[in-house]
Design a protein around this motif. Structure first.
Motif, short mmCIF file in Angstrom:
data_model
loop_
_atom_site.label_atom_id
_atom_site.label_comp_id
_atom_site.label_asym_id
_atom_site.label_seq_id
_atom_site.Cartn_x
_atom_site.Cartn_y
_atom_site.Cartn_z
N TYR A 11 -0.58 -5.33 -19.70
CA TYR A 11 -0.31 -6.18 -20.86
C TYR A 11 0.09 -5.30 -22.03
N HIS A 12 1.29 -5.52 -22.54
CA HIS A 12 1.78 -4.83 -23.73
C HIS A 12 1.43 -5.71 -24.92
N LYS A 13 0.32 -5.38 -25.58
CA LYS A 13 -0.23 -6.23 -26.62
C LYS A 13 0.72 -6.40 -27.81
N GLN A 14 1.30 -5.31 -28.29
CA GLN A 14 2.20 -5.38 -29.46
C GLN A 14 3.40 -6.27 -29.16
N ALA A 15 4.01 -6.09 -27.99
CA ALA A 15 5.21 -6.84 -27.62
C ALA A 15 4.86 -8.23 -27.08
N ARG A 16 3.58 -8.46 -26.79
CA ARG A 16 3.11 -9.70 -26.16
C ARG A 16 3.89 -9.98 -24.87
N GLU A 17 3.86 -8.98 -23.99
CA GLU A 17 4.55 -9.09 -22.71
C GLU A 17 3.64 -8.61 -21.59
N LEU A 18 3.74 -9.28 -20.46
CA LEU A 18 3.02 -8.89 -19.26
C LEU A 18 4.03 -8.19 -18.35
N LEU A 30 7.43 -10.24 -18.67
CA LEU A 30 7.48 -11.65 -19.03
C LEU A 30 6.74 -11.83 -20.35
N SER A 31 7.36 -12.54 -21.29
CA SER A 31 6.68 -12.77 -22.56
C SER A 31 5.48 -13.68 -22.33
N VAL A 32 4.46 -13.49 -23.13
CA VAL A 32 3.26 -14.32 -23.02
C VAL A 32 3.61 -15.76 -23.39
N GLU A 33 4.50 -15.94 -24.34
CA GLU A 33 4.94 -17.29 -24.71
C GLU A 33 5.54 -18.00 -23.49
N TYR A 34 6.40 -17.30 -22.76
CA TYR A 34 7.02 -17.87 -21.56
C TYR A 34 5.95 -18.24 -20.53
N LEU A 35 5.00 -17.34 -20.31
CA LEU A 35 3.92 -17.62 -19.36
C LEU A 35 3.08 -18.82 -19.81
N ARG A 36 2.86 -18.93 -21.12
CA ARG A 36 2.03 -20.02 -21.64
C ARG A 36 2.73 -21.37 -21.50
N VAL A 37 4.02 -21.43 -21.85
CA VAL A 37 4.70 -22.72 -21.80
C VAL A 37 5.02 -23.15 -20.37
N PHE A 38 4.99 -22.19 -19.43
CA PHE A 38 5.18 -22.52 -18.02
C PHE A 38 3.89 -22.36 -17.23
N SER A 39 2.77 -22.58 -17.89
CA SER A 39 1.48 -22.50 -17.22
C SER A 39 1.45 -23.46 -16.03
N PRO A 40 0.88 -23.00 -14.91
CA PRO A 40 0.77 -23.88 -13.75
C PRO A 40 -0.36 -24.90 -13.84
N HIS A 60 3.80 -17.17 -31.04
CA HIS A 60 2.97 -15.99 -31.33
C HIS A 60 1.73 -15.89 -30.46
N VAL A 61 1.66 -16.66 -29.39
CA VAL A 61 0.48 -16.64 -28.52
C VAL A 61 0.37 -15.28 -27.83
N GLY A 62 -0.86 -14.84 -27.65
CA GLY A 62 -1.13 -13.58 -26.94
C GLY A 62 -2.14 -13.81 -25.84
N LEU A 63 -2.53 -12.74 -25.20
CA LEU A 63 -3.55 -12.81 -24.15
C LEU A 63 -4.86 -12.24 -24.67
N ALA A 64 -5.94 -12.95 -24.40
CA ALA A 64 -7.27 -12.46 -24.73
C ALA A 64 -7.86 -11.69 -23.55
N ASN A 65 -7.45 -12.08 -22.32
CA ASN A 65 -7.99 -11.43 -21.13
C ASN A 65 -7.13 -11.80 -19.91
N ILE A 66 -7.22 -10.97 -18.89
CA ILE A 66 -6.58 -11.22 -17.60
C ILE A 66 -7.63 -10.95 -16.53
N HIS A 77 -5.97 -15.66 -19.73
CA HIS A 77 -6.77 -16.26 -20.80
C HIS A 77 -6.00 -16.06 -22.11
N PHE A 78 -5.38 -17.12 -22.59
CA PHE A 78 -4.54 -17.04 -23.79
C PHE A 78 -5.40 -17.12 -25.05
N ASP A 79 -4.92 -16.49 -26.13
CA ASP A 79 -5.72 -16.48 -27.35
C ASP A 79 -5.69 -17.81 -28.11
N ASP A 80 -4.96 -18.80 -27.59
CA ASP A 80 -5.02 -20.14 -28.19
C ASP A 80 -6.07 -21.01 -27.48
#
Length: 127
Positions: A11-18, A30-40, A60-66, A77-80
């Motif tokens: 996880y690249h925290k600054q770039a918010r990319e996995l 993959l951007s975290v935003e992309y992963l969030r909006v396409f959550s399964p 601006h969503v990020g990841l709190a944990n994987i 685990h998204f920070d929202d």
């Protein structure tokens, strides 16, 4: 044919990319935003065709944990607060392969709904 399994997930925290790295050096981000909006998750995808919920304000969503779910998936685990839905290796690879088309479709649906990627109101994050 099943998708390849990543040998490294970062996880690249600054770039918010996995970043997913596969055997042979193949890498995808993959951007975290992309992963969030396409959550399964059922919360996002619904329980059938036409029951999807358009995700808005997730720029601006990020990841709190994987966490790993067995040997077949990741739980993001998204920070929202969103943390339902398992990202199987097959699903993640499908998101990689269709990223451009998925993102274009998402932006079109946002526009049609008069919605935005920008969050509403004041963003407050706890440290």
């Amino acid at each position: 044919m099943s998708a390849p399994i990543p040998v490294k997930v970062h996880y690249h925290k600054q770039a918010r990319e996995l970043e997913l790295t596969y055997e042979g050096g193949e890498r995808h981000r993959l951007s975290v935003e992309y992963l969030r909006v396409f959550s399964p998750s059922a919360e996002v995808r619904g329980h059938g065709k036409g029951q999807e919920t358009l995700q808005v304000g997730k720029k601006h969503v990020g990841l709190a944990n994987i966490t790993q779910a067995g040997r077949y998936a990741l739980k993001l685990h998204f920070d929202d607060g969103h943390d339902s839905g398992l990202y199987s290796w097959d699903y993640l690879y499908d998101l990689i392969r269709h990223q451009e088309a998925n993102w274009a479709d998402y932006l079109k649906r946002l526009e049609e709904a008069g919605a935005s990627r920008e969050p509403l109101g004041i963003e407050i994050k706890q440290l």
